[in-house]
Scaffold this motif. Structure first.
Motif, PDB file in Angstrom:
ATOM      1  N   SER A   4     -24.503-100.609  41.994  1.00 20.47           N
ATOM      2  CA  SER A   4     -23.932 -99.680  42.966  1.00 20.47           C
ATOM      3  C   SER A   4     -25.060 -99.032  43.770  1.00 20.47           C
ATOM      4  O   SER A   4     -26.239 -99.140  43.423  1.00 20.47           O
ATOM      5  CB  SER A   4     -23.106 -98.615  42.254  1.00 20.47           C
ATOM      6  N   ALA A   5     -24.699 -98.366  44.835  1.00 22.87           N
ATOM      7  CA  ALA A   5     -25.690 -97.728  45.709  1.00 22.87           C
ATOM      8  C   ALA A   5     -26.457 -96.639  44.963  1.00 22.87           C
ATOM      9  O   ALA A   5     -27.674 -96.499  45.123  1.00 22.87           O
ATOM     10  CB  ALA A   5     -25.002 -97.153  46.937  1.00 22.87           C
ATOM     11  N   GLY A   6     -25.774 -95.888  44.151  1.00 29.55           N
ATOM     12  CA  GLY A   6     -26.429 -94.830  43.384  1.00 29.55           C
ATOM     13  C   GLY A   6     -27.464 -95.377  42.416  1.00 29.55           C
ATOM     14  O   GLY A   6     -28.561 -94.832  42.268  1.00 29.55           O
ATOM     15  N   THR A   7     -27.120 -96.464  41.757  1.00 23.72           N
ATOM     16  CA  THR A   7     -28.046 -97.097  40.823  1.00 23.72           C
ATOM     17  C   THR A   7     -29.266 -97.641  41.549  1.00 23.72           C
ATOM     18  O   THR A   7     -30.387 -97.526  41.062  1.00 23.72           O
ATOM     19  CB  THR A   7     -27.338 -98.229  40.056  1.00 23.72           C
ATOM     20  N   ALA A   8     -29.053 -98.224  42.718  1.00 24.26           N
ATOM     21  CA  ALA A   8     -30.172 -98.759  43.495  1.00 24.26           C
ATOM     22  C   ALA A   8     -31.123 -97.646  43.921  1.00 24.26           C
ATOM     23  O   ALA A   8     -32.348 -97.814  43.886  1.00 24.26           O
ATOM     24  CB  ALA A   8     -29.640 -99.514  44.711  1.00 24.26           C
ATOM     25  N   VAL A   9     -30.586 -96.518  44.310  1.00 23.56           N
ATOM     26  CA  VAL A   9     -31.420 -95.382  44.714  1.00 23.56           C
ATOM     27  C   VAL A   9     -32.234 -94.876  43.526  1.00 23.56           C
ATOM     28  O   VAL A   9     -33.436 -94.621  43.641  1.00 23.56           O
ATOM     29  CB  VAL A   9     -30.551 -94.248  45.316  1.00 23.56           C
TER      30      VAL A   9
END
Length: 63
Positions: A4-9
């Protein structure tokens, strides 16, 4: 089931903290060249297997 985007950040921030912003491009370049070399090597292995299968099939058919 992807990242997910949060994990990537979060992964990006951790990578910057561990390696520093100057090292990340070098690490990315090294990872890309390693991946290219791996794909090239595995493609060669897959191509080598196919002629053997054809010759084995012909041997079985000739009997």
């Amino acid at each position: 089931m992807g990242i997910s985007a949060g994990t990537a950040v979060i992964l990006g921030v951790v990578a910057i903290l561990i390696f520093g912003p100057k090292k990340l491009p070098e690490l990315g370049k090294a990872m890309g060249s390693t991946l290219r070399e791996f794909k090239h090597a595995t493609k060669g292995l897959a191509d080598d297997d196919e002629p053997n299968k054809v010759s084995e099939t012909k041997k079985i058919e000739d009997k």
